[in-house]
Write a protein that holds these residues in place. Structure first.
Motif, PDB file in Angstrom:
ATOM      1  N   ILE A 186       0.838  -1.204   0.000  1.00  0.00           N
ATOM      2  CA  ILE A 186       0.000   0.000   0.000  1.00  0.00           C
ATOM      3  C   ILE A 186       0.868   1.248   0.000  1.00  0.00           C
ATOM      4  CG2 ILE A 186      -1.703   1.309   1.341  1.00  0.00           C
ATOM      5  CD1 ILE A 186      -2.827  -1.420   2.276  1.00  0.00           C
ATOM      6  N   TYR A 187       1.978   1.224   0.768  1.00  0.00           N
ATOM      7  CA  TYR A 187       2.916   2.346   0.769  1.00  0.00           C
ATOM      8  C   TYR A 187       3.443   2.607  -0.641  1.00  0.00           C
ATOM      9  CZ  TYR A 187       7.057   5.135   1.857  1.00  0.00           C
ATOM     10  OH  TYR A 187       8.001   6.127   1.881  1.00  0.00           O
ATOM     11  N   MET A 188       3.758   1.545  -1.381  1.00  0.00           N
ATOM     12  CA  MET A 188       4.275   1.692  -2.740  1.00  0.00           C
ATOM     13  C   MET A 188       3.214   2.244  -3.690  1.00  0.00           C
ATOM     14  SD  MET A 188       6.505  -1.810  -3.011  1.00  0.00           S
ATOM     15  CE  MET A 188       7.883  -2.105  -1.888  1.00  0.00           C
ATOM     16  N   SER A 189       1.921   2.019  -3.367  1.00  0.00           N
ATOM     17  CA  SER A 189       0.868   2.617  -4.192  1.00  0.00           C
ATOM     18  C   SER A 189       0.718   4.109  -3.917  1.00  0.00           C
ATOM     19  CB  SER A 189      -0.469   1.906  -3.932  1.00  0.00           C
ATOM     20  OG  SER A 189      -1.014   2.261  -2.671  1.00  0.00           O
ATOM     21  N   LEU A 190       1.141   4.535  -2.714  1.00  0.00           N
ATOM     22  CA  LEU A 190       1.080   5.939  -2.349  1.00  0.00           C
ATOM     23  C   LEU A 190       2.319   6.707  -2.791  1.00  0.00           C
ATOM     24  CD1 LEU A 190      -0.254   5.327   1.259  1.00  0.00           C
ATOM     25  CD2 LEU A 190      -1.484   6.636  -0.465  1.00  0.00           C
ATOM     26  N   VAL A 191       3.484   6.049  -2.715  1.00  0.00           N
ATOM     27  CA  VAL A 191       4.771   6.659  -3.066  1.00  0.00           C
ATOM     28  C   VAL A 191       5.348   5.857  -4.224  1.00  0.00           C
ATOM     29  CG1 VAL A 191       7.060   7.327  -2.250  1.00  0.00           C
ATOM     30  CG2 VAL A 191       5.108   7.347  -0.670  1.00  0.00           C
ATOM     31  N   SER A 192       5.303   6.410  -5.408  1.00  0.00           N
ATOM     32  CA  SER A 192       5.719   5.674  -6.607  1.00  0.00           C
ATOM     33  C   SER A 192       7.198   5.909  -6.893  1.00  0.00           C
ATOM     34  CB  SER A 192       4.876   6.125  -7.809  1.00  0.00           C
ATOM     35  OG  SER A 192       5.279   5.442  -8.977  1.00  0.00           O
ATOM     36  N   LEU A 193       7.959   4.818  -7.018  1.00  0.00           N
ATOM     37  CA  LEU A 193       9.373   4.854  -7.402  1.00  0.00           C
ATOM     38  C   LEU A 193       9.580   3.893  -8.567  1.00  0.00           C
ATOM     39  CD1 LEU A 193      11.201   4.924  -3.936  1.00  0.00           C
ATOM     40  CD2 LEU A 193      10.780   6.835  -5.486  1.00  0.00           C
ATOM     41  N   LYS A 233     -23.056   8.356  11.015  1.00  0.00           N
ATOM     42  CA  LYS A 233     -22.764   9.014  12.296  1.00  0.00           C
ATOM     43  C   LYS A 233     -22.659  10.530  12.150  1.00  0.00           C
ATOM     44  CE  LYS A 233     -19.600   6.801  14.765  1.00  0.00           C
ATOM     45  NZ  LYS A 233     -18.333   6.073  15.075  1.00  0.00           N
ATOM     46  N   GLN A 234     -22.873  11.022  10.908  1.00  0.00           N
ATOM     47  CA  GLN A 234     -22.793  12.456  10.610  1.00  0.00           C
ATOM     48  C   GLN A 234     -21.437  13.023  11.016  1.00  0.00           C
ATOM     49  OE1 GLN A 234     -26.249  14.290  12.433  1.00  0.00           O
ATOM     50  NE2 GLN A 234     -27.609  13.580  10.813  1.00  0.00           N
ATOM     51  N   GLU A 235     -20.385  12.282  10.662  1.00  0.00           N
ATOM     52  CA  GLU A 235     -19.018  12.702  10.904  1.00  0.00           C
ATOM     53  C   GLU A 235     -18.311  12.940   9.575  1.00  0.00           C
ATOM     54  OE1 GLU A 235     -18.351  10.129  15.033  1.00  0.00           O
ATOM     55  OE2 GLU A 235     -17.261   9.606  13.196  1.00  0.00           O
ATOM     56  N   GLN A 236     -17.242  13.718   9.638  1.00  0.00           N
ATOM     57  CA  GLN A 236     -16.448  13.974   8.445  1.00  0.00           C
ATOM     58  C   GLN A 236     -15.603  12.749   8.130  1.00  0.00           C
ATOM     59  OE1 GLN A 236     -16.466  16.734   6.429  1.00  0.00           O
ATOM     60  NE2 GLN A 236     -15.100  15.581   5.088  1.00  0.00           N
ATOM     61  N   ALA A 237     -15.775  12.178   6.951  1.00  0.00           N
ATOM     62  CA  ALA A 237     -15.009  11.000   6.559  1.00  0.00           C
ATOM     63  C   ALA A 237     -13.603  11.402   6.115  1.00  0.00           C
ATOM     64  CB  ALA A 237     -15.717  10.257   5.423  1.00  0.00           C
ATOM     65  N   MET A 238     -12.671  10.490   6.292  1.00  0.00           N
ATOM     66  CA  MET A 238     -11.322  10.715   5.779  1.00  0.00           C
ATOM     67  C   MET A 238     -11.344  10.727   4.251  1.00  0.00           C
ATOM     68  SD  MET A 238      -8.667   8.487   8.113  1.00  0.00           S
ATOM     69  CE  MET A 238      -9.703   7.075   8.477  1.00  0.00           C
ATOM     70  N   THR A 239     -10.408  11.438   3.665  1.00  0.00           N
ATOM     71  CA  THR A 239     -10.240  11.345   2.220  1.00  0.00           C
ATOM     72  C   THR A 239      -9.672   9.974   1.882  1.00  0.00           C
ATOM     73  OG1 THR A 239      -7.985  12.205   2.240  1.00  0.00           O
ATOM     74  CG2 THR A 239      -9.791  13.817   2.075  1.00  0.00           C
ATOM     75  N   HIS A 240      -9.759   9.609   0.616  1.00  0.00           N
ATOM     76  CA  HIS A 240      -9.246   8.309   0.192  1.00  0.00           C
ATOM     77  C   HIS A 240      -7.759   8.190   0.514  1.00  0.00           C
ATOM     78  CE1 HIS A 240      -9.425   5.024  -3.182  1.00  0.00           C
ATOM     79  NE2 HIS A 240      -9.077   4.540  -2.005  1.00  0.00           N
ATOM     80  N   LYS A 241      -7.001   9.238   0.235  1.00  0.00           N
ATOM     81  CA  LYS A 241      -5.562   9.189   0.501  1.00  0.00           C
ATOM     82  C   LYS A 241      -5.286   9.047   1.998  1.00  0.00           C
ATOM     83  CE  LYS A 241      -2.892  12.729   0.925  1.00  0.00           C
ATOM     84  NZ  LYS A 241      -2.107  13.965   0.745  1.00  0.00           N
ATOM     85  N   ASP A 242      -5.956   9.833   2.823  1.00  0.00           N
ATOM     86  CA  ASP A 242      -5.722   9.757   4.271  1.00  0.00           C
ATOM     87  C   ASP A 242      -6.101   8.380   4.810  1.00  0.00           C
ATOM     88  OD1 ASP A 242      -4.830  12.342   4.282  1.00  0.00           O
ATOM     89  OD2 ASP A 242      -6.726  13.217   4.955  1.00  0.00           O
ATOM     90  N   PHE A 243      -7.159   7.796   4.262  1.00  0.00           N
ATOM     91  CA  PHE A 243      -7.556   6.448   4.685  1.00  0.00           C
ATOM     92  C   PHE A 243      -6.460   5.444   4.363  1.00  0.00           C
ATOM     93  CE2 PHE A 243      -9.481   2.305   3.946  1.00  0.00           C
ATOM     94  CZ  PHE A 243     -10.314   2.145   5.046  1.00  0.00           C
ATOM     95  N   MET A 259       3.391   1.499  12.300  1.00  0.00           N
ATOM     96  CA  MET A 259       4.138   2.757  12.302  1.00  0.00           C
ATOM     97  C   MET A 259       3.189   3.906  12.621  1.00  0.00           C
ATOM     98  SD  MET A 259       7.200   1.722  11.261  1.00  0.00           S
ATOM     99  CE  MET A 259       8.048   3.176  10.665  1.00  0.00           C
ATOM    100  N   SER A 260       3.765   5.009  13.126  1.00  0.00           N
ATOM    101  CA  SER A 260       3.003   6.240  13.263  1.00  0.00           C
ATOM    102  C   SER A 260       3.107   7.013  11.956  1.00  0.00           C
ATOM    103  CB  SER A 260       3.550   7.090  14.413  1.00  0.00           C
ATOM    104  OG  SER A 260       4.833   7.598  14.061  1.00  0.00           O
ATOM    105  N   LYS A 261       2.307   8.068  11.823  1.00  0.00           N
ATOM    106  CA  LYS A 261       2.375   8.877  10.612  1.00  0.00           C
ATOM    107  C   LYS A 261       3.696   9.624  10.507  1.00  0.00           C
ATOM    108  CE  LYS A 261      -2.568   9.607   9.861  1.00  0.00           C
ATOM    109  NZ  LYS A 261      -3.653  10.608   9.703  1.00  0.00           N
ATOM    110  N   GLU A 262       4.420   9.726  11.628  1.00  0.00           N
ATOM    111  CA  GLU A 262       5.738  10.357  11.608  1.00  0.00           C
ATOM    112  C   GLU A 262       6.831   9.375  11.223  1.00  0.00           C
ATOM    113  OE1 GLU A 262       3.691  10.505  14.319  1.00  0.00           O
ATOM    114  OE2 GLU A 262       2.858  12.472  13.804  1.00  0.00           O
ATOM    115  N   GLY A 263       6.442   8.099  10.985  1.00  0.00           N
ATOM    116  CA  GLY A 263       7.422   7.096  10.581  1.00  0.00           C
ATOM    117  C   GLY A 263       8.134   6.433  11.737  1.00  0.00           C
ATOM    118  N   ILE A 264       7.557   6.513  12.945  1.00  0.00           N
ATOM    119  CA  ILE A 264       8.165   5.914  14.127  1.00  0.00           C
ATOM    120  C   ILE A 264       7.424   4.631  14.460  1.00  0.00           C
ATOM    121  CG2 ILE A 264       8.713   6.251  16.568  1.00  0.00           C
ATOM    122  CD1 ILE A 264       8.638   9.270  16.038  1.00  0.00           C
ATOM    123  N   SER A 265       8.174   3.580  14.755  1.00  0.00           N
ATOM    124  CA  SER A 265       7.565   2.302  15.106  1.00  0.00           C
ATOM    125  C   SER A 265       6.740   2.458  16.370  1.00  0.00           C
ATOM    126  CB  SER A 265       8.653   1.240  15.303  1.00  0.00           C
ATOM    127  OG  SER A 265       8.086   0.028  15.746  1.00  0.00           O
TER     128      SER A 265
END
Length: 490
Positions: free
Chosen positions: A106-113, A435-445, A456-462
């Motif tokens: 999934i990471y490779m689908s988000l960051v293309s190399l 639930k009448q809540e704001q959904a995450m965007t596709h990318k954020d999901f 991992m955290s979003k900061e890249g820390i285990s």
């Protein structure tokens, strides 16, 4: 005798209908009797909407614990068989390893190399921080080379049956195929409008199920017939086409595909099914009507039962917006002149209800203006509801985990992974809306899902390293001169 006279009347009525000329938009048409919408379950998400679900929780609905354990077991068996004579080292994978592997895909689908090796490069302009913290490059590659969905020993037994009715061409993906298909149906029930279309999963692997479709953007690949909800693009059910069968179909492939995807035992009744001219036929539409399903789709004039050679038909000189229609019982055939002639049939709609569409028209002096022209009711509904599978394809392509591989079953594994992540995102949107809540965007999901699968955290820390704790001494020696030999702090 009474039965004979009724049959004779039906025959006379049928003969008369085959001679009727095409009617125009000026002629009134009655609304057909449409079956009441009675779904088996309440449409929408089939889990507790009031509970909180992380992206990983929703994803694991499709890759359940038993499914993941089966993949791990079969992958370890396959690696044990392949490791002989190979230079790489293999350590058996556990469930957490497979989650990490999926997370990196999934990471490779988000960051293309450009290549897989680039994700592990250090001190390079292409260096990225996450992959080497999750697993080594060689570990990722050996898992990708050896991942296997079915039991290798049973594969050999199935291969021996090639050319016989007992051979299963999809045996190598069968465990995950069945589980994903069951999960897609279990956790979401669709609303009334559905669409049927085909999808190509690109591969040129030499296998008996690879197809070539010259008119598709992806010309070589595995063809999948998909049933999707029109509004959300949720993949409800799908069938993988394995080529011609040894037993000849009575009504043709297209008829069988739709009847197999649309099951009253699962869906209920009263659904409206939209399809293109590959599937549409009077026989199919009438049989769906008997099952209490409505149908609408473009059609080919050379199909058996479609009206041909009638009077008052459209011609090339017909005015743009001209409408012609013929009703035969619950089934209406409609022709409409746009830039070219469009043919649609339906068991749901009247021929024309006064709808219009905007078209740019060139005047005699060369100027352009927007003009409203009549448009038949079935065509308006078709344009609105036919795009369910296209929407599903679009969502999948945004963050697809597809990688080049020589094994067709790996290609389909990655496509199943795409179906799971996309359907999980649609569930997240549905739950947030309830639930009448704001959904995450596709990318954020997808970012959140990747982080949770990789730990991992979003900061890249285990996550395991982020746990706050107070250092504890493992020695009670108070003499500072002895602490270095008696114990340490950790």
């Amino acid at each position: 005798k009474r039965g004979t006279s009724i049959d004779s009347c039906d025959i006379r009525r049928s003969v008369k209908s085959t001679c009727d000329p095409w009617k125009t938009e000026e002629d009134p048409d009655s609304v057909p009797g449409v079956s009441r919408f009675q779904p088996r379950r309440t449409p929408g998400v089939q889990i507790n909407n009031l509970s909180s679900y992380s992206p990983k929780d929703l994803f694991l609905l499709y890759f359940a614990t038993d499914t993941v354990k089966t993949i791990c077991l079969n992958t370890n068996k396959n690696a044990a068989k392949n490791i002989l004579g190979k230079k790489y080292k293999w350590n058996n994978i556990e469930m957490e390893d497979l989650y990490n592997f999926f997370g990196l895909l999934i990471y490779m689908s988000l960051v293309s190399l450009p290549s897989i090796q680039d994700y592990w490069k250090q001190n390079s302009i292409l260096s990225v921080p996450i992959p080497h913290k999750v697993m080594s490059r060689d570990r990722f590659r050996t898992i990708f080379w050896n991942i296997h969905l079915s039991d290798p020993e049973e594969d050999e037994q199935n291969d021996k049956t090639k050319g016989t009715p007992g051979h299963d061409k999809l045996f190598r993906i069968r465990p995950l195929y069945d589980d994903i298909l069951c999960a897609c149906k279990a956790y979401f029930h669709p609303r009334r409008e559905l669409s049927v279309d085909e999808r190509m999963v690109g591969t040129k692997a030499k296998t008996g199920i690879t197809q070539y479709l010259k008119d598709k953007p992806t010309k070589w690949g595995v063809k999948i017939f998909v049933l999707a909800e029109s509004a959300s693009g949720y993949t409800i059910a799908f069938n993988i086409y394995t080529g011609k069968t040894q037993t000849q179909s009575v009504h043709g492939l297209a008829y069988d595909v739709v009847k197999d995807l649309v099951q009253t035992s699962f869906l209920g009744t009263g659904y409206h099914i939209y399809m293109d001219n590959f599937y549409s036929s009077p026989k199919l539409f009438m049989d769906l009507a008997r099952m209490k399903f409505g149908a609408c789709g473009t059609y080919r004039e050379n199909r058996k039962g479609c009206p041909r050679g009638r009077g008052n038909a459209l011609t090339k000189k017909s005015k743009r917006g001209s409408v012609r229609w013929i009703r035969e019982g619950p089934l209406v055939f409609v022709k409409w002149m746009d830039t070219r002639e469009v043919s649609v049939c339906s068991t749901i709609h009247p021929a024309f209800s006064g709808e219009t569409v905007d078209r740019r028209v060139k005047a005699a002096d060369g100027s352009w203006s927007v003009r409203k022209i009549p448009c038949p009711t079935p065509i308006v509904a078709y344009n609105k509801n036919m795009g369910g599978v296209d929407l599903s394809d679009q969502l999948i392509q945004y963050y697809s985990t597809k990688r080049k591989t020589s094994r067709w079953y790996r290609t389909l594994l990655l496509h199943f992974l795409d179906i799971a992540t996309t359907n999980a995102f649609i569930l997240h949107r549905e739950i947030s809306s309830t639930k009448q809540e704001q959904a995450m965007t596709h990318k954020d999901f997808m970012v959140e899902l990747m982080c949770q699968l990789c730990g991992m955290s979003k900061e890249g820390i285990s996550q395991s390293r982020r746990a706050d704790h107070v250092p504890v001494a493992i020695s009670t020696v108070t003499d500072s001169a002895q602490k270095g030999s008696k114990g340490c702090y950790f």
